[in-house]
Design a protein around this motif. Structure first.
Motif, short mmCIF file in Angstrom:
data_model
loop_
_atom_site.label_atom_id
_atom_site.label_comp_id
_atom_site.label_asym_id
_atom_site.label_seq_id
_atom_site.Cartn_x
_atom_site.Cartn_y
_atom_site.Cartn_z
N MET A 61 39.71 47.47 20.97
CA MET A 61 39.60 47.57 22.42
C MET A 61 39.85 46.22 23.07
SD MET A 61 38.72 50.69 23.44
CE MET A 61 37.55 50.76 24.78
N GLN A 62 40.48 46.26 24.24
CA GLN A 62 40.67 45.08 25.07
C GLN A 62 39.79 45.20 26.31
OE1 GLN A 62 42.78 42.42 24.36
NE2 GLN A 62 43.12 43.41 22.37
N ILE A 63 39.42 44.08 26.88
CA ILE A 63 38.69 44.09 28.15
C ILE A 63 39.69 44.16 29.28
CG2 ILE A 63 37.18 42.79 29.69
CD1 ILE A 63 35.82 41.60 27.26
N SER A 64 39.58 45.19 30.10
CA SER A 64 40.48 45.33 31.26
C SER A 64 40.03 44.42 32.39
CB SER A 64 40.51 46.78 31.74
OG SER A 64 39.22 47.20 32.18
N ASN A 65 38.71 44.22 32.49
CA ASN A 65 38.16 43.48 33.61
C ASN A 65 36.67 43.27 33.37
OD1 ASN A 65 38.13 42.44 36.41
ND2 ASN A 65 36.99 44.30 36.91
N LEU A 66 36.13 42.17 33.87
CA LEU A 66 34.69 42.00 33.94
C LEU A 66 34.26 42.29 35.37
CD1 LEU A 66 33.74 38.83 31.84
CD2 LEU A 66 33.82 41.22 31.13
N ASN A 67 33.36 43.25 35.53
CA ASN A 67 32.92 43.65 36.86
C ASN A 67 31.74 42.78 37.28
OD1 ASN A 67 31.86 44.97 39.11
ND2 ASN A 67 32.57 46.97 38.40
N ALA A 68 32.02 41.82 38.16
CA ALA A 68 30.99 40.90 38.66
C ALA A 68 30.57 41.26 40.07
CB ALA A 68 31.52 39.46 38.62
N PHE A 69 30.75 42.51 40.43
CA PHE A 69 30.51 43.00 41.80
C PHE A 69 29.02 43.20 42.07
CE2 PHE A 69 32.82 45.35 45.29
CZ PHE A 69 31.70 45.74 46.02
N THR A 70 28.37 44.06 41.27
CA THR A 70 26.96 44.36 41.51
C THR A 70 26.08 43.23 40.98
OG1 THR A 70 26.64 45.52 39.40
CG2 THR A 70 27.45 46.82 41.26
N LEU A 107 34.69 35.96 26.17
CA LEU A 107 35.02 37.32 25.72
C LEU A 107 36.53 37.58 25.69
CD1 LEU A 107 32.30 39.42 27.61
CD2 LEU A 107 32.34 38.79 25.18
N GLY A 108 37.30 36.60 26.11
CA GLY A 108 38.75 36.79 26.11
C GLY A 108 39.25 37.67 27.24
N ALA A 109 38.45 37.81 28.29
CA ALA A 109 38.88 38.59 29.47
C ALA A 109 39.75 37.71 30.37
CB ALA A 109 37.67 39.10 30.24
N LYS A 110 40.67 38.34 31.06
CA LYS A 110 41.60 37.59 31.90
C LYS A 110 41.18 37.53 33.36
CE LYS A 110 45.60 38.77 29.01
NZ LYS A 110 46.93 39.43 28.98
N ASN A 111 40.27 38.43 33.77
CA ASN A 111 39.91 38.49 35.18
C ASN A 111 38.51 39.06 35.38
OD1 ASN A 111 42.43 40.54 34.57
ND2 ASN A 111 40.63 41.64 35.32
N ILE A 112 37.95 38.73 36.54
CA ILE A 112 36.69 39.32 36.99
C ILE A 112 36.90 39.87 38.39
CG2 ILE A 112 35.39 37.62 35.63
CD1 ILE A 112 34.52 36.35 38.33
N SER A 113 36.20 40.95 38.74
CA SER A 113 36.28 41.49 40.10
C SER A 113 35.01 41.17 40.86
CB SER A 113 36.53 43.00 40.07
OG SER A 113 35.52 43.68 39.36
N ILE A 114 35.14 40.91 42.15
CA ILE A 114 34.00 40.52 42.97
C ILE A 114 33.98 41.33 44.26
CG2 ILE A 114 34.01 38.16 42.05
CD1 ILE A 114 35.26 37.29 44.77
N GLU A 115 32.80 41.35 44.90
CA GLU A 115 32.69 42.08 46.17
C GLU A 115 33.45 41.34 47.28
OE1 GLU A 115 28.59 42.45 47.31
OE2 GLU A 115 28.36 40.32 47.69
N PRO A 116 33.90 42.08 48.30
CA PRO A 116 34.69 41.47 49.38
C PRO A 116 33.81 40.91 50.49
CG PRO A 116 34.61 43.81 49.73
CD PRO A 116 33.80 43.54 48.47
N GLY A 117 32.92 40.02 50.14
CA GLY A 117 32.02 39.43 51.12
C GLY A 117 30.64 40.01 51.02
N GLY A 118 30.50 41.25 51.46
CA GLY A 118 29.21 41.92 51.45
C GLY A 118 29.04 42.76 52.70
#
Length: 272
Positions: A61-70, A107-118
């Motif tokens: 498995m590969q990491i598609s994204n790290l979700n740093a939103f919540t 973890l070898g992930a290429k990106n993280i996603s974040i919330e758009p301000g709040g």
């Protein structure tokens, strides 16, 4: 393009088991939730990180994204946000994001996603909120550039940045290859935009997609094929721009039956 599934539907499962279950269903990738109960950075030691990497390798498995939103580790889905009234609260979000950038490298992930301000409490203060958000991004961007990890802003209904227009306007403040877009198909659909057209409009910023269906433009994530979005049209446009990255199915409302939801989604994706 490749398909992944987000562990935020698997919060009743340990992270290791979540990865294994998602792999069994046939997904090539997994989006990992950087929050409790999965991969909240303060709760991870080096042994745990090694275990996650080993599980990914063993399951191919590969990491598609790290979700740093919540951020339930400190608050809730949105709080503390980037646009809180106090610097102390904003710093909690900033420090969490830096921790997620560092975890992505391990973890070898290429990106993280974040919330758009709040969430915006006082609409008349919009310019102030935009400035606070931009200042916060400027604090974390140097670490992202140093670690070569891309930060992906994810516009969402009822938050500071909802639409493609608002996203593009905000991005005029920056010129970095490490600040891009997490294109959530359902979110744009909720705010009356055509996701298939936006793929062309936002092409230069797209690094990752979130997929969930939506019915009646109401922001509630449904299994693909159970709502109103024309995914055939969206995927065709993604093919047109040559997108070969990950599309992550994100179905956090299905916490009581994530394996079933992931399996039905995979069958739908195969059918189209």
């Amino acid at each position: 393009m490749k398909f992944a599934f987000s562990t935020n539907a698997f919060t009743n499962y340990p992270l290791i088991q979540s990865i294994e279950e998602i792999s069994k269903i046939g997904y090539e990738g997994v989006e990992i939730m950087c929050d409790v109960p999965h991969a909240y950075p303060p709760n991870l030691n080096e042994d745990k990180i090694k275990e996650i990497n080993k599980t990914l390798k063993n399951n191919k498995m590969q990491i598609s994204n790290l979700n740093a939103f919540t951020l339930f580790g400190l608050g809730d889905t949105y709080h503390p946000s980037w646009i809180e009234n106090t610097k102390e609260a904003r710093d909690l979000r900033i420090n969490h994001t830096i921790d997620c950038i560092n975890l992505a490298e391990k973890l070898g992930a290429k990106n993280i996603s974040i919330e758009p301000g709040g969430p915006v409490e006082i609409p008349s203060n919009r310019d102030k909120y935009l400035e606070l958000y931009a200042n916060g991004i400027r604090e974390v961007l140097p670490q992202a550039e140093k670690k070569q990890i891309k930060i992906l802003i994810e516009p969402e209904p009822e938050l500071l940045l909802e639409s493609s227009v608002e996203f593009l306007h905000f991005m005029k403040n920056f010129d970095s290859e490490f600040l891009k877009l997490n294109f959530d198909i359902g979110h744009f659909y909720c705010v009356n935009e055509d996701p298939s057209m936006l793929v062309l409009k936002l092409e230069e910023y797209i690094e990752h997609f979130h997929m969930a269906d939506i019915k009646n433009r109401k922001h509630y994530h449904l299994i693909p094929g159970h709502g109103s979005i024309d995914f055939k049209k969206v995927l065709a446009t993604m093919d047109k721009i040559g997108y070969d990255g990950y599309v992550t199915v994100e179905l956090y409302p299905y916490k009581t039956n994530p394996v079933e939801a992931a399996s039905i989604s995979m069958k739908y994706l195969n059918s189209i």
